[in-house]
Design a protein around this motif. Structure first.
Motif, mmCIF file in Angstrom:
data_model
loop_
_atom_site.group_PDB
_atom_site.id
_atom_site.type_symbol
_atom_site.label_atom_id
_atom_site.label_comp_id
_atom_site.label_asym_id
_atom_site.label_seq_id
_atom_site.Cartn_x
_atom_site.Cartn_y
_atom_site.Cartn_z
ATOM 1 N N GLU A 111 -16.013 -4.440 -9.915
ATOM 2 C CA GLU A 111 -15.152 -3.567 -10.773
ATOM 3 C C GLU A 111 -14.481 -4.123 -11.682
ATOM 4 O O GLU A 111 -14.061 -3.888 -12.765
ATOM 5 C CB GLU A 111 -14.263 -2.686 -9.928
ATOM 6 N N VAL A 118 -5.661 -2.613 -10.972
ATOM 7 C CA VAL A 118 -6.579 -1.489 -10.439
ATOM 8 C C VAL A 118 -7.239 -2.242 -9.192
ATOM 9 O O VAL A 118 -7.423 -1.425 -8.271
ATOM 10 C CB VAL A 118 -7.431 -1.345 -11.573
ATOM 11 N N ALA A 119 -7.539 -3.514 -9.252
ATOM 12 C CA ALA A 119 -8.488 -3.863 -8.144
ATOM 13 C C ALA A 119 -7.445 -4.249 -7.003
ATOM 14 O O ALA A 119 -6.408 -4.835 -6.852
ATOM 15 C CB ALA A 119 -9.165 -5.095 -8.295
ATOM 16 N N SER A 120 -7.526 -3.376 -6.150
ATOM 17 C CA SER A 120 -6.911 -3.586 -4.935
ATOM 18 C C SER A 120 -7.035 -4.813 -4.041
ATOM 19 O O SER A 120 -8.201 -5.052 -3.686
ATOM 20 C CB SER A 120 -7.187 -2.366 -3.724
ATOM 21 N N LYS A 131 -15.321 -5.591 -5.229
ATOM 22 C CA LYS A 131 -14.283 -6.291 -6.172
ATOM 23 C C LYS A 131 -15.003 -6.925 -7.416
ATOM 24 O O LYS A 131 -14.460 -6.907 -8.488
ATOM 25 C CB LYS A 131 -13.556 -7.253 -5.200
ATOM 26 N N SER A 134 -4.691 5.555 2.397
ATOM 27 C CA SER A 134 -4.465 5.611 0.810
ATOM 28 C C SER A 134 -3.549 4.678 0.413
ATOM 29 O O SER A 134 -2.261 4.813 0.703
ATOM 30 C CB SER A 134 -4.145 6.971 0.401
ATOM 31 N N GLN A 135 -3.661 3.798 -0.477
ATOM 32 C CA GLN A 135 -2.546 2.525 -1.159
ATOM 33 C C GLN A 135 -1.574 3.739 -1.687
ATOM 34 O O GLN A 135 -0.562 3.466 -1.304
ATOM 35 C CB GLN A 135 -3.214 1.845 -2.088
ATOM 36 N N SER A 136 -2.174 4.421 -2.773
ATOM 37 C CA SER A 136 -1.202 5.031 -3.510
ATOM 38 C C SER A 136 -0.746 6.412 -2.876
ATOM 39 O O SER A 136 0.519 6.782 -3.252
ATOM 40 C CB SER A 136 -2.025 5.657 -4.767
ATOM 41 N N THR A 180 -4.217 10.033 -3.812
ATOM 42 C CA THR A 180 -5.758 9.982 -4.353
ATOM 43 C C THR A 180 -6.223 11.391 -3.934
ATOM 44 O O THR A 180 -6.047 11.840 -2.759
ATOM 45 C CB THR A 180 -6.648 8.965 -3.742
ATOM 46 N N CYS A 211 -11.108 6.647 0.255
ATOM 47 C CA CYS A 211 -11.925 6.162 -0.864
ATOM 48 C C CYS A 211 -11.976 4.696 -1.137
ATOM 49 O O CYS A 211 -10.685 4.070 -1.241
ATOM 50 C CB CYS A 211 -11.494 6.907 -2.024
ATOM 51 N N GLY A 212 -13.033 4.363 -1.797
ATOM 52 C CA GLY A 212 -12.927 3.036 -2.382
ATOM 53 C C GLY A 212 -12.674 1.873 -1.267
ATOM 54 O O GLY A 212 -13.228 1.739 -0.266
ATOM 55 N N THR A 213 -11.733 1.120 -1.857
ATOM 56 C CA THR A 213 -11.458 -0.283 -0.948
ATOM 57 C C THR A 213 -10.592 0.322 0.248
ATOM 58 O O THR A 213 -11.209 -0.293 1.394
ATOM 59 C CB THR A 213 -10.182 -1.138 -1.867
ATOM 60 N N ALA A 214 -9.938 1.338 0.184
ATOM 61 C CA ALA A 214 -9.426 1.908 1.617
ATOM 62 C C ALA A 214 -10.289 2.222 2.536
ATOM 63 O O ALA A 214 -10.238 2.029 3.774
ATOM 64 C CB ALA A 214 -8.391 3.036 1.218
HETATM 65 O O1 M6R Z 1 -4.779 4.624 -3.562
HETATM 66 P P1 M6R Z 1 -6.000 4.780 -2.879
HETATM 67 O O2 M6R Z 1 -5.965 3.605 -1.849
HETATM 68 O O3 M6R Z 1 -6.432 6.094 -2.324
HETATM 69 O O4 M6R Z 1 -7.014 4.354 -3.962
HETATM 70 C C1 M6R Z 1 -8.543 4.470 -3.378
HETATM 71 C C2 M6R Z 1 -9.284 3.798 -4.373
HETATM 72 O O5 M6R Z 1 -9.308 4.695 -5.663
HETATM 73 C C3 M6R Z 1 -9.098 2.280 -4.540
HETATM 74 O O6 M6R Z 1 -9.179 1.784 -3.334
HETATM 75 C C4 M6R Z 1 -9.925 1.618 -5.361
HETATM 76 O O7 M6R Z 1 -11.491 1.635 -4.973
HETATM 77 C C5 M6R Z 1 -9.798 0.254 -5.575
HETATM 78 N N1 M6R Z 1 -9.804 0.048 -7.193
HETATM 79 C C6 M6R Z 1 -10.566 -0.798 -5.370
HETATM 80 O O8 M6R Z 1 -10.230 -2.089 -5.784
#
Ligand code: M6R
Length: 607
Positions: free
Chosen positions: A487, A397-399, A484, A346-348, A351, A299-302
Motif C-alpha cells: 500500500e 493511511v497505513a495503519s 503494508k 475498526s480503527q476509525s 468503515t 477490513c484491511g489491517t483490522a
Molecule cells: O478504520 P478501519 O480499521 O475500519 O479501516 C480498515 C481498513 O480500511 C484499514 O485497516 C486499511 O486496510 C489500512 N489502510 C491498512 O493500512
C-alpha cells in the motif's frame, strides 16, 4: 472517503477551510475545492490533485467571506478532475454542496432533473444534490434540504450553502461521519475531529438521520422535523497529537508512538495482582458459557488483527473462531445467533462495510463487542459493548499503532473471557499479563534498530515482487507485512502460509527475489526451516524475522532480524514492527507519498 469542512463566523473563512482540509486530506486527495460566501456573492474554486494544487491555483487571489465550505475528494463516481471536484453547484450557481458518501439513486434523479430542465456539468453522483436543492428551494434552505433528503437514497454527510439564504449552513448525515464544532461567535462542521481541534474541543456528533442548521451563534439539530437535544462532547486529546512533531511522516511518528500506545491501551486494564480488568466488556459468566463460536469481522489491517485474534482465542479459550472480511460477511447471510460473539474491529469506527456487518450481527441477535480507536465514532455509539484502543489519532493511511493496539485488546479480551469463565488458570493469566506489560519496552528496543531495517529496505526497494511467508501466527503477520509494503511502496507483495508455496507459488521464486520469512513460533521452527530451504534452493534473497536466542534459522538465510523473546502468542506485536519499518523505508526510497498512497484514503466510508 472525502473530507468535508464548513465554517461560519466573524473571521475570514478561507484560511480556516484550508487548514481544516489539510487535517482531512488523509480521507481523500484526488482533488480539492472551496466555496465562500461574501456579501451574498458565492465564489467556488477547485482543482484536481492535492490541496497544495488548489492553494497554488488560488495563489494571491484569496477569496473573501466569513462563511464557506471545503472538500477534499476520494473519487468514486467520476474520475479525478476539476469538473468532478466539489463543491458542486446547481444550474444557477446559487446553491453549493459538498458531500461524502454515495447517492445510490443518482442516475434516476439525474434523468428526472434533466426532464425538469436542469443542466449537469460533472459525472458525479453529488451534483444531483445541488440541482435538487435548486428544484425545491422556496426561500428556506433548510426546508429544501429536508425535501432533498426524502428523495435520495445511499450514504451522505453533506453541507449545503446558498447566497439565496445566507447566514446558515445546513448539514445532514446518513452512514458517513459529521461533527459540528462549537465556538464563540463561530461554528464549524467537519468530517473528523482533527480538523476542528485548533479552534474548539466542544463538539456535537451528528447521528444518522439528523439534519442541522449551523449559524454563527447557534446550532439546532432535528430528526424527522423534530428538534433534538444533543450532548456536547468534549474532546480529550490535543492538537499536538494530530501533528507530525518533527517526524518526516505521520507513519514514522505513529510507528514511534507504539510503545506509548500499548501502555495506554493496557493502562488500568491489568490489576495490581496481574489479573485482567476489562470492565467495559460486561459479559456475565453465564453469557460466556453460552458462547459456541466467535466471529471477528473487519477490513484491511483490522481484519489482519482479527486473524491474530483467531489463533489467540482458539489457543487460550478452545472456542472456534471465524474471521471474515466485512464486505463478504454482510452479503453471505452468516449463521449468527445468541451463542455467537461477534467482535467488530475498526480503527476509525466508520468503515461502511464493518458498520453494516455490525448492524447485521445485532439484527441477528448476536452479542457484539466493538474494538475501535475513535471515541464517538458510529461503531462506538452503536455497538453496545466497546473496548477502545487508546492509540491516539492515527493520521497516516497505513495503519500501524492502531493494529498493534487492536492486538493488545484482543489479547486482553481473550484473557478476560478466560478469566471470567475460569478457563485459564490465574497463574497463567498473571504470567501473560506480565509479558504484555513488557511489550512496550521490547517494541521500543526494535524501533531503536531502525537503521538496520533501513538497510534491509535498500535491498528490496528495486524489486517489483516480494513474498512474505510464515506459519500460524506468523502467517497472520505476514499478511499484514505484505499489505503494508504494497500500500505504501507499490511493490507487489504476496503473503503465503509457508507450507503452501510448493502448491504453485514456488514457480515465482527466482534468483534474489526477496522473501521475508517470519519464524517466531518455536513449535513450527522445523517446518519453517524446510520452507526457507525451499526458497533458498531457488536462490531467493531471504530476510528472516526470528526470536532472540534462535541460532538455527539464521544459518539458512541472507539476513536476520531478531525480536526480543516473549511468549510465542505475543510475537505478532514485535514481529510486525520491522515489517512496518521495512515498508516505510522502501516507500521513502522509492519516492512514494508515504502518508497518502495513491488511490487510497484513511477512512473507507463507502462500500
Ligand atoms: O478504520 P478501519 O480499521 O475500519 O479501516 C480498515 C481498513 O480500511 C484499514 O485497516 C486499511 O486496510 C489500512 N489502510 C491498512 O493500512
Amino acid at each position: 472517503m472525502c473530507g468535508i469542512i464548513g465554517y461560519i463566523g466573524e473571521k475570514q473563512a478561507y484560511p480556516i477551510l484550508i487548514d481544516g482540509l489539510s487535517k482531512l486530506e488523509y480521507r481523500g486527495y484526488d482533488s480539492a475545492g472551496v466555496a465562500l460566501l461574501d456579501e451574498d456573492q458565492l465564489e467556488i474554486m477547485k482543482s484536481v490533485g492535492r490541496l497544495s494544487k488548489l492553494e497554488e491555483k488560488i495563489g494571491e487571489q484569496v477569496p473573501f467571506g466569513t462563511m464557506g465550505i471545503g472538500h477534499t475528494r476520494w473519487a468514486t463516481h467520476g474520475r479525478p478532475c476539476d469538473m468532478n471536484a466539489h463543491p458542486h453547484s446547481d444550474c444557477t450557481g446559487e446553491y453549493v454542496v459538498i458531500h461524502n458518501g454515495i447517492i445510490e439513486n443518482y442516475q434516476a434523479l439525474r434523468e428526472w432533473l434533466k426532464t425538469e430542465g436542469h443542466l449537469f456539468r460533472s459525472e458525479t453522483d453529488t451534483e444531483v444534490l445541488a440541482h435538487l436543492v435548486e428544484q425545491y428551494f422556496r426561500g428556506d434552505l433548510k426546508a429544501a434540504v429536508r425535501q432533498v433528503l426524502e428523495k435520495v437514497s445511499g450514504s451522505y454527510a453533506m453541507v449545503v450553502m446558498s447566497e439565496r439564504d445566507p447566514g446558515r449552513l445546513i448539514c445532514a448525515r446518513k452512514d458517513s461521519p459529521l461533527v459540528i464544532g462549537l465556538g464563540e461567535g463561530e461554528n464549524f462542521i467537519a468530517s473528523d475531529i482533527p480538523a476542528l481541534l485548533k479552534y474548539t474541543r466542544r463538539t456535537i456528533i451528528l447521528e444518522d438521520g439528523e439534519l442541522a442548521e449551523v449559524s454563527r451563534d447557534n446550532v439546532t439539530v432535528e430528526r424527522c422535523g423534530q428538534l433534538v437535544t444533543k450532548e456536547v462532547f468534549n474532546v480529550e486529546w490535543d492538537v499536538v497529537a494530530a501533528e507530525k512533531e518533527g517526524f518526516e511522516h505521520f507513519m514514522l511518528k505513529e510507528i514511534h508512538e507504539q510503545p506509548k500506545a500499548i501502555r495506554d491501551t493496557l493502562r488500568s486494564r491489568i490489576t495490581a495482582d496481574g489479573l485482567v480488568n476489562l470492565a467495559e466488556l460486561n459479559l456475565a459468566e453465564d453469557e460466556i458459557w453460552q458462547l459456541r463460536k466467535v466471529v471477528m469481522v473487519a477490513c484491511g489491517t483490522a481484519y489482519h488483527a482479527g486473524l491474530v485474534g483467531k489463533y489467540v482465542f482458539e489457543k487460550l479459550l478452545r472456542l472456534p473462531v471465524e474471521v471474515d472480511v466485512a464486505s463478504e460477511f454482510r452479503y453471505r447471510n452468516p449463521l449468527l445467533g445468541e451463542d455467537t460473539l461477534v467482535v467488530v474491529i475498526s480503527q476509525s469506527g466508520e468503515t461502511a462495510d464493518t458498520l453494516a456487518a455490525m448492524r447485521l450481527a445485532k439484527e441477528k441477535g448476536s452479542p457484539v463487542v466493538a474494538i475501535t480507536n475513535v471515541v464517538g465514532s458510529t461503531v462506538s455509539r452503536e455497538a453496545g459493548r466497546v473496548i477502545y484502543t487508546w492509540a491516539g489519532p492515527e493520521i497516516a493511511v497505513a495503519s500501524t499503532k492502531a493494529y498493534i493496539t487492536q492486538l493488545i485488546v484482543l489479547y486482553l479480551l481473550a484473557l478476560q473471557i478466560g478469566q471470567s469463565a475460569g478457563l485459564i488458570p490465574e497463574a497463567e493469566i498473571m504470567a501473560m499479563t506480565a509479558a504484555l506489560k513488557k511489550l512496550p519496552m521490547d517494541v521500543a528496543g526494535i524501533i531503536e534498530k531502525e537503521d538496520v531495517i533501513k538497510e534491509f529496505a535498500s535491498r528490496i526497494k528495486d524489486w517489483e515482487d516480494t513474498f512474505f511467508i510464515g506459519r500460524g501466527l506468523d502467517y497472520a503477520v505476514a499478511l499484514e507485512g505484505s499489505l503494508k509494503l504494497k500500500e505504501i511502496s507499490y511493490i507487489h507483495a504476496e503473503a503465503y502460509p509457508a507450507g503452501e508455496l510448493k502448491h504453485g507459488t514456488l514457480a515465482l521464486i527466482t534468483e534474489n527475489i526477496p522473501v521475508i520469512a517470519l519464524a517466531t513460533q518455536p513449535d513450527l521452527y522445523e517446518k519453517m526451516w524446510s520452507n526457507i530451504k525451499e526458497v533458498k534452493a531457488r536462490d531467493a534473497y531471504v530476510l528472516a524475522i526470528v526470536n532472540e536466542g534462535d541460532n538455527e534459522t539464521g544459518k539458512e538465510v541472507d539476513d536476520v532480524f531478531e525480536i526480543p523473546a516473549t511468549n510465542p502468542i505475543f510475537t505478532p506485536v514485535l514481529s510486525v514492527i520491522p515489517l512496518q519499518l521495512l515498508s516505510y523505508y522502501a516507500s521513502v526510497m522509492r519516492g512514494c507519498d508515504v502518508d497518502k498512497p495513491r488511490n487510497l484514503a484513511k477512512s473507507v466510508t463507502v462500500e
